[in-house]
Design a protein around this motif. Structure first.
Motif, PDB file in Angstrom:
ATOM      1  N   TYR A  82       0.812  -1.217   0.000  1.00 34.86           N
ATOM      2  CA  TYR A  82       0.000   0.000   0.000  1.00 34.86           C
ATOM      3  C   TYR A  82       0.847   1.269   0.000  1.00 34.86           C
ATOM      4  N   ARG A  83       2.155   1.117  -0.198  1.00 36.29           N
ATOM      5  CA  ARG A  83       3.032   2.281  -0.347  1.00 36.29           C
ATOM      6  C   ARG A  83       3.993   2.002  -1.496  1.00 36.29           C
ATOM      7  N   SER A  84       4.076   2.942  -2.412  1.00 35.08           N
ATOM      8  CA  SER A  84       4.834   2.718  -3.648  1.00 35.08           C
ATOM      9  C   SER A  84       6.335   2.650  -3.425  1.00 35.08           C
ATOM     10  N   ASP A  85       6.807   3.143  -2.261  1.00 33.60           N
ATOM     11  CA  ASP A  85       8.254   3.156  -2.027  1.00 33.60           C
ATOM     12  C   ASP A  85       8.732   1.962  -1.211  1.00 33.60           C
ATOM     13  N   SER A  86       7.847   1.019  -0.886  1.00 30.43           N
ATOM     14  CA  SER A  86       8.303  -0.159  -0.136  1.00 30.43           C
ATOM     15  C   SER A  86       9.172  -1.024  -1.040  1.00 30.43           C
ATOM     16  N   ALA A  87       9.991  -1.861  -0.423  1.00 28.87           N
ATOM     17  CA  ALA A  87      10.882  -2.720  -1.203  1.00 28.87           C
ATOM     18  C   ALA A  87      10.089  -3.621  -2.142  1.00 28.87           C
ATOM     19  N   ILE A  88       8.998  -4.197  -1.652  1.00 27.00           N
ATOM     20  CA  ILE A  88       8.272  -5.144  -2.493  1.00 27.00           C
ATOM     21  C   ILE A  88       7.482  -4.430  -3.587  1.00 27.00           C
ATOM     22  N   GLU A  89       6.986  -3.239  -3.344  1.00 34.88           N
ATOM     23  CA  GLU A  89       6.259  -2.529  -4.395  1.00 34.88           C
ATOM     24  C   GLU A  89       7.200  -2.010  -5.477  1.00 34.88           C
ATOM     25  N   ARG A  90       8.426  -1.669  -5.115  1.00 38.71           N
ATOM     26  CA  ARG A  90       9.397  -1.289  -6.143  1.00 38.71           C
ATOM     27  C   ARG A  90       9.727  -2.499  -7.026  1.00 38.71           C
ATOM     28  N   PHE A  91       9.792  -3.682  -6.406  1.00 32.51           N
ATOM     29  CA  PHE A  91       9.983  -4.897  -7.188  1.00 32.51           C
ATOM     30  C   PHE A  91       8.759  -5.175  -8.057  1.00 32.51           C
ATOM     31  N   ASN A  92       7.578  -5.017  -7.503  1.00 34.12           N
ATOM     32  CA  ASN A  92       6.353  -5.287  -8.252  1.00 34.12           C
ATOM     33  C   ASN A  92       6.211  -4.394  -9.479  1.00 34.12           C
ATOM     34  N   ALA A  93       6.768  -3.201  -9.415  1.00 34.01           N
ATOM     35  CA  ALA A  93       6.658  -2.265 -10.531  1.00 34.01           C
ATOM     36  C   ALA A  93       7.604  -2.594 -11.676  1.00 34.01           C
ATOM     37  N   LEU A  94       8.548  -3.504 -11.461  1.00 36.36           N
ATOM     38  CA  LEU A  94       9.509  -3.851 -12.504  1.00 36.36           C
ATOM     39  C   LEU A  94       8.844  -4.711 -13.579  1.00 36.36           C
ATOM     40  N   PRO A  95       9.337  -4.638 -14.801  1.00 37.75           N
ATOM     41  CA  PRO A  95       8.815  -5.502 -15.863  1.00 37.75           C
ATOM     42  C   PRO A  95       9.359  -6.916 -15.749  1.00 37.75           C
ATOM     43  N   ALA A  96       8.917  -7.784 -16.631  1.00 40.34           N
ATOM     44  CA  ALA A  96       9.430  -9.160 -16.676  1.00 40.34           C
ATOM     45  C   ALA A  96      10.932  -9.157 -16.936  1.00 40.34           C
ATOM     46  N   ASP A  97      11.607 -10.225 -16.525  1.00 43.41           N
ATOM     47  CA  ASP A  97      13.050 -10.413 -16.717  1.00 43.41           C
ATOM     48  C   ASP A  97      13.849  -9.322 -16.002  1.00 43.41           C
ATOM     49  N   SER A  98      13.440  -9.038 -14.754  1.00 38.87           N
ATOM     50  CA  SER A  98      14.127  -8.039 -13.931  1.00 38.87           C
ATOM     51  C   SER A  98      14.554  -8.659 -12.613  1.00 38.87           C
ATOM     52  N   CYS A  99      15.558  -8.044 -12.000  1.00 35.05           N
ATOM     53  CA  CYS A  99      16.022  -8.439 -10.673  1.00 35.05           C
ATOM     54  C   CYS A  99      16.203  -7.195  -9.816  1.00 35.05           C
ATOM     55  N   GLN A 100      16.095  -7.381  -8.501  1.00 32.56           N
ATOM     56  CA  GLN A 100      16.297  -6.263  -7.578  1.00 32.56           C
ATOM     57  C   GLN A 100      16.869  -6.804  -6.278  1.00 32.56           C
ATOM     58  N   ALA A 101      17.869  -6.116  -5.741  1.00 39.38           N
ATOM     59  CA  ALA A 101      18.395  -6.475  -4.422  1.00 39.38           C
ATOM     60  C   ALA A 101      17.299  -6.253  -3.387  1.00 39.38           C
ATOM     61  N   MET A 102      17.137  -7.220  -2.489  1.00 41.15           N
ATOM     62  CA  MET A 102      16.042  -7.161  -1.531  1.00 41.15           C
ATOM     63  C   MET A 102      16.543  -7.421  -0.115  1.00 41.15           C
ATOM     64  N   LEU A 171      16.039 -10.665  -5.833  1.00 36.12           N
ATOM     65  CA  LEU A 171      14.814 -11.361  -6.226  1.00 36.12           C
ATOM     66  C   LEU A 171      14.580 -11.062  -7.696  1.00 36.12           C
ATOM     67  N   CYS A 172      14.360 -12.107  -8.482  1.00 43.47           N
ATOM     68  CA  CYS A 172      14.208 -11.964  -9.929  1.00 43.47           C
ATOM     69  C   CYS A 172      12.856 -12.520 -10.367  1.00 43.47           C
ATOM     70  N   LYS A 173      12.396 -12.067 -11.535  1.00 43.62           N
ATOM     71  CA  LYS A 173      11.145 -12.582 -12.087  1.00 43.62           C
ATOM     72  C   LYS A 173      11.254 -12.664 -13.601  1.00 43.62           C
ATOM     73  N   ASP A 174      10.627 -13.724 -14.175  1.00 45.08           N
ATOM     74  CA  ASP A 174      10.639 -13.873 -15.621  1.00 45.08           C
ATOM     75  C   ASP A 174       9.296 -13.511 -16.246  1.00 45.08           C
ATOM     76  N   ALA A 175       8.358 -13.040 -15.413  1.00 49.88           N
ATOM     77  CA  ALA A 175       7.079 -12.502 -15.871  1.00 49.88           C
ATOM     78  C   ALA A 175       6.757 -11.316 -14.970  1.00 49.88           C
ATOM     79  N   ALA A 176       5.797 -10.507 -15.369  1.00 57.35           N
ATOM     80  CA  ALA A 176       5.488  -9.281 -14.624  1.00 57.35           C
ATOM     81  C   ALA A 176       4.633  -9.596 -13.393  1.00 57.35           C
ATOM     82  N   VAL A 177       5.137 -10.499 -12.535  1.00 59.67           N
ATOM     83  CA  VAL A 177       4.399 -10.886 -11.336  1.00 59.67           C
ATOM     84  C   VAL A 177       4.491  -9.793 -10.273  1.00 59.67           C
ATOM     85  N   GLU A 178       3.531  -9.820  -9.377  1.00 58.75           N
ATOM     86  CA  GLU A 178       3.503  -8.896  -8.233  1.00 58.75           C
ATOM     87  C   GLU A 178       3.314  -9.718  -6.972  1.00 58.75           C
TER      88      GLU A 178
END
Length: 348
Positions: A82-102, A171-178
């Motif tokens: 429920y906050r756009s600056d949280s670690a998980i929401e920044r990850f959720n906003a990434l497109p497919a085939d992305s990674c982010q340090a968590m 944390l990486c994703k190969d589809a635009a999962v949230e």
């Protein structure tokens, strides 16, 4: 947090949305110098509270409040959808085939989510947020309604723990999962708070965050922390069962506070990730007692998703202390797993 008098000096304290109430007498020690302290506040769109026994010279309420608020603030910054600056929401906003340090906490919860998803054959899944939004239940939901089949099929392309991968600290994703941690975040926070209290020398406490609970020890008068399991009604609070808790987390998940009705059918915010639809069965609520509040939180959701028969079999196979409330033509009926009956001393 609402409170109504039950009897004497006891109060009924309700959590986030369903299931658990705390019976906590305002007791003091019998000449021991111990006192029952309480602090609380707001978190995750709901409330939190800590009751603890303070010995002479022990941590004062102001210090406990500060420690708890720091923990909850960190959990919110890492896990909130429920906050756009949280670690998980920044990850959720990434497109497919992305990674982010968590943060390590995020990676730990992803691993637990994968474990629960595998054990439930994919019914439980942390990546259902797009489905919640589509049906109107999520942070981006607009209207609670039944979507058309094509929309469900499209969104299902972005659901499934198999699209997530942990690479070192990323944390990486190969589809635009949230990812949505709402089924385990509160239980995780409760465990962290409980561990911090023990680190402060507090051995007798009851921690609650958005309805998830963990209790240890006794109250100053030597009586147990008592938890009432609430009957799953949306019109009033009725205690279904009262249990003593010491050394366990307790979580209840139910379908009776967050739902909509259409054409006479109830559609709740509890989703089966395999179908992309809310569950439709007679299991109204599930309470799980577990040494870990995190696992109690996740397992109560998992069992609710599975439905009466699959949940009973799962609890038996994994030795889970679970209490089930089912809808019937005459009202509600209850069932207990063997582990639950043994834990609370039920007679067969």
């Amino acid at each position: 947090m609402a409170a109504v008098v039950l009897r004497g000096d006891e109060e009924l304290l309700t959590g986030r949305w369903w299931g658990l109430v705390v019976l906590a007498a305002a007791s003091v020690g019998c000449g021991t110098g111990d006192s029952l302290e309480q602090v609380g506040g707001s978190t995750m769109g709901s409330t939190w509270s800590v009751k603890y026994v303070r010995h002479a010279g022990g941590a004062d309420p102001a210090r406990v409040r500060g420690e708890v608020e720091a923990i909850l603030g960190e959990v919110d910054q890492q896990l909130s959808t429920y906050r756009s600056d949280s670690a998980i929401e920044r990850f959720n906003a990434l497109p497919a085939d992305s990674c982010q340090a968590m943060p390590a906490a995020v990676l730990e919860l992803v691993r637990i989510g994968e474990q629960l998803s595998t054990q439930s054959e994919g019914s439980y899944d942390l990546t259902v947020e797009p489905l919640l939004d589509l049906w109107g239940f999520g942070p981006q939901g607009r209207e609670e309604k039944i979507p058309d089949a094509a929309a469900v099929v499209e969104v299902m392309q972005r659901v499934g723990h198999q699209h997530l991968r942990i690479d070192g600290e990323r944390l990486c994703k190969d589809a635009a999962v949230e990812v949505d941690f709402n089924s385990i975040a509160a239980g995780y926070a409760v465990d962290i708070i409980a561990a911090r209290l023990q680190g402060m020398g507090i051995d007798n406490y009851l921690v609650e965050a958005t309805g998830e609970l963990k209790a240890r020890g006794k109250k100053p008068d030597g009586s147990a922390w008592r938890i009432a399991l609430e009957e799953p009604r949306d019109d009033q609070q009725v205690a279904e069962r009262i249990i003593d808790v010491d050394g366990y987390g307790v979580s209840t998940s139910g379908d009776y506070r967050h739902y909509f009705l259409q054409d006479g059918r109830r559609y709740s915010h509890t989703f089966d990730a395999r179908s992309g639809r809310p569950v439709l069965h007679d299991l109204a609520s599930v309470t799980v007692i577990h040494p870990s509040a995190l696992m109690a939180d996740g397992l109560s959701t998992l069992l609710l998703i599975l439905g009466p028969e699959r949940a009973r079999d799962y609890a038996q196979k994994h030795d889970i202390a679970a209490f089930f409330v089912l809808r019937a033509d005459t009202g509600f009926v209850t069932r207990s797993s063997q582990a639950f009956a043994q834990l609370v001393g039920e007679k067969n």
